[in-house]
Motif scaffolding. Sequence first.
Motif, short mmCIF file in Angstrom:
data_model
loop_
_atom_site.label_atom_id
_atom_site.label_comp_id
_atom_site.label_asym_id
_atom_site.label_seq_id
_atom_site.Cartn_x
_atom_site.Cartn_y
_atom_site.Cartn_z
N ALA A 1 -23.72 -45.75 20.95
CA ALA A 1 -23.97 -44.58 21.87
C ALA A 1 -24.68 -43.38 21.10
N SER A 2 -24.15 -43.07 19.84
CA SER A 2 -24.82 -41.99 18.99
C SER A 2 -26.12 -42.31 18.62
N ARG A 3 -25.95 -43.75 18.12
CA ARG A 3 -27.57 -43.98 17.63
C ARG A 3 -28.64 -44.02 18.79
N ALA A 4 -28.16 -44.23 20.01
CA ALA A 4 -29.01 -44.40 21.31
C ALA A 4 -29.43 -43.01 21.41
N THR A 5 -28.22 -42.14 21.60
CA THR A 5 -28.62 -40.62 21.63
C THR A 5 -29.53 -39.92 20.67
#
Lengths: 166, 278
Positions: B49-53
């Motif tokens: 999720a953090s990578r995507a964000t």
Amino acid sequence: MRGLLVLTVAGGSVAHATLTPLMSVRGVTPDLPLIMVVLLALRRGPEFGCLAGFVTGLLQDAAGGGLIGVQALTKAIVGFGIGVAGERLRVSQPLVQVPGLVVLTILEGLARFALLQIFRFPAPFGELMIYVVLPQAVFNGFVGAAVVLSLSASQVLRERFAGLPS
Amino acid sequence: MKIQKLLLLVTLVGVCLLLLTLQTRGYGAAARDALTMVTAPVQTGLARASRATFGLWSTYLDWKNVRAENHRLREEVQQLRVRALRVDDTDVENQRLRRLLGLQEKLPLTTLSGEIIGREWGGWIRSLTVNRGRGDNIPRLSAVISPDGLIGRIVDVRPGASIVQVLTDPASTVGAVVLRTRTPGIVEGDPRGTLRFKFMARDGASIQSGDVLVTAGQGGLFPRGIPIGTVRTIDNRGSALFHFADLAPAVDYARVDEVLLMTGDTQRDLTAFFPAGG
């Protein structure tokens, strides 16, 4: 509400290992679970603080790859202690909470160091304090101040909207 | 109540100490594995999720940078276009002036260069205003030429400026000959802004489209051999005394910017100094 709290405590502590490196400033990261435990303990009392600290620390230990139980122990004690202090002392002011958070971070660091010594995990005290614990304490102070102010602002807004005629 | 709280603390501290003791004695692997089974999937999800964000954020930042760069580059392109236009304009002007200077140097006559500063382009009068006047000793009726050919004559000399009657002026007449056949005639201005060549039918039987007309040099106003225009169409009037030819002017009067004024002797044949004659 209780589910949300559990999710906050559990998720927050796991998120710490994954997300806090993104907040790193010159290699120093804040201890978000500690801030969370302190703020929750102040609002919900020593039992909740103790449990939250234990769970948070345990998950942090597991997620971080260290000795499981070190942070669980220190954070449980911090949660309990701050919960008791919150009941007996006037610690609701941000001006008390933020420096308190700095002091607690240092105390937690000292406790962790002591535990590691007891369980034969040597660590250089001076360097650990100068390069890890103290900078993290300052960082925690800033982050804590931001969180406390945000919470106060949201509370004011909530009260204002609650007072409006429907 | 107080005891309960303390009991909780003691229990949790006890659990922690037990865990730590077990681990230091080599028995903590199971507990660590169990905890990792809980934390690892959550960590995986959060990391993704953090990578995507952050990927989204960096994409946004890239987009913003690209947009700003695009804006900057567009402005730069505009500036460069304007600059290129200026350079082109200067280049064209340079070429024009070089041609004019070349002609001025070549001509065996006294000439003075001038710049067109005004145009009267209505049907009644067709004239140009040149920035040479009384102070430059410009004689009235001086021939005005460009490197392409004849433009007209000075009809009015004023302080600081002179008026040039252009060949297409309805009142303009110039003696001319067809360069190829030496057929004489008169070039007249036309109210439509064109030129026509009036010639005797008997003399001009062999005039063709494309023939070049130059000044005849009679009357002493214009030197011989300055190009006037090219025959476009011939208006054959049968048994009439005069025939007419429609001409394409040698000079684009509307766009000429620099001219030469012939201020001296005009008794020379200039055919060789112009492209049409050369």
